[in-house]
Design an enzyme around this catalytic site. Sequence first.
Site, PDB file in Angstrom:
ATOM      1  N   GLY A   5       0.795  -1.234   0.000  1.00 16.24           N
ATOM      2  CA  GLY A   5       0.000   0.000   0.000  1.00 16.24           C
ATOM      3  C   GLY A   5       0.819   1.270   0.000  1.00 16.24           C
ATOM      4  N   SER A  18       3.061  -0.441  -6.021  1.00 17.98           N
ATOM      5  CA  SER A  18       2.277  -1.469  -6.673  1.00 17.98           C
ATOM      6  C   SER A  18       2.552  -2.893  -6.215  1.00 17.98           C
ATOM      7  CB  SER A  18       2.409  -1.362  -8.182  1.00 17.98           C
ATOM      8  OG  SER A  18       1.202  -1.822  -8.722  1.00 17.98           O
ATOM      9  N   ASP A  44       0.753  -0.699 -14.069  1.00 21.54           N
ATOM     10  CA  ASP A  44       1.468  -1.413 -13.003  1.00 21.54           C
ATOM     11  C   ASP A  44       1.845  -2.827 -13.424  1.00 21.54           C
ATOM     12  OD1 ASP A  44       0.829   0.898 -11.746  1.00 21.54           O
ATOM     13  OD2 ASP A  44      -0.568   0.022 -10.319  1.00 21.54           O
ATOM     14  N   TYR A  67     -10.619   6.467  -6.517  1.00 22.70           N
ATOM     15  CA  TYR A  67      -9.971   6.110  -7.782  1.00 22.70           C
ATOM     16  C   TYR A  67     -11.043   5.889  -8.859  1.00 22.70           C
ATOM     17  CZ  TYR A  67      -6.762   3.751 -11.018  1.00 22.70           C
ATOM     18  OH  TYR A  67      -6.014   3.403 -12.115  1.00 22.70           O
TER      19      TYR A  67
END
Length: 391
Positions: free
Chosen positions: A122, A126, A172, A222
């Site tokens: 976190g 990633s 990612d 997000y």
Amino acid sequence: MHNYETIKSLFKERFDSTPTYEIRACGRINIIGEHTDYNLGYVLPAAIDKFIFFAGAANGLDHCRVYAADIDDYDIIPVTGEFQRSNKLWVNYLTGILDQYRRQGVSLAGLDVVFGGNLPLGSGMSSSAALETGFATLVKAAFEIDIEKPDIARLAQRSSHEFVGVPCGIMDQFASLMGREKQLVLLDCRSLEYEYIPCDLGQYEIVLINSKVSHDLSESAYEARVEECAEGVKVLQKFNPTIKSLRDASRALVLQHKDELGPIVFKRCLYVTSENERLLQVCQALRKREVEAVGPLLFETHAGLRDLYEVSCKEVDFLVEFAEGHPGVIGSRIMGGGFGGCSINLVDRSQTEGFIEAVKEAYSKAHAKEAEAYQVDIVDGTDLVKSIIYS
Ligand code: GLA
């Protein structure tokens, strides 16, 4: 904190056998191009030497037995019948991968898996993509699946969307897999064409400062950004029907339609279109080895993420402001999805030590939290550790 050796011995302890497969999965940095991937623009990430190591073997059972060493948690994932969602996020990341492979026609069987490493969870590097790419690489090896890395990246992204419920872009997973030693990956997220650009920073180096404010991408912010950008596309399409994503829009067009976009969507679109332009400028500067020209663009990105895209937080703002005032730091910004995690800094090597010490001290006074610093190396992306498997 785990390494190969500890992961392997945990595997032996738990399953009383030797792992057949060993995988090293990478975290990633991103120099510039934040929140541009799901807008089908460009990103400039790299795989780094922050890893999740996997040890695995077929177990002859109808379920996977998985131990997450970093958090000391164990679970079972049945591979017969419908895949079920768990209330544990890490389990869903793994199950989602199995689910995608099965949809591709792979017939699955049980695996024993232990994983863990030195990639902080976190923190904007990633760890979730490393979890996905590492496990997907393990499953590929165990079932001899014929799939190339860019397709594993797509599969992992689909798994995030469909099973985990995170509408992420492809950066990612792609960076984690396709990263190459000492190179940045310039990825066009629309065509998935990519090119390597040497990460030749001269007297400067990349330093990450972890605010220790943990973000969670499943949080609605997000998703809200993804929707606001889609809303922006809808509005701009009315003026130019060829616009299919914000990648196709220019900053000038966004400015021209400020009123029609409305205040929030306008800010989001202005940020994304500016960020795509900045990224191309950074690539140009790097190609000419004008590293000093990169720094101010990183500060600009931070301001955009803070004021227009509104995905920063006070702790990382503090880190970036502090960096801006410190000798030898030529650029700094929040990295990754936002709302916490790390700042990425370009620092004159001769000043790194002093910077790290000073920023940590100032941060702990201001926010009663201990920041962590990482001088990361850019490495080859997620892969099977070949020496083990072919020996
Ligand atoms: C997260 C997502 C990526 C990307 C970044 C922001 O890391 O997983 O797809 O959108 O945020 O650039």
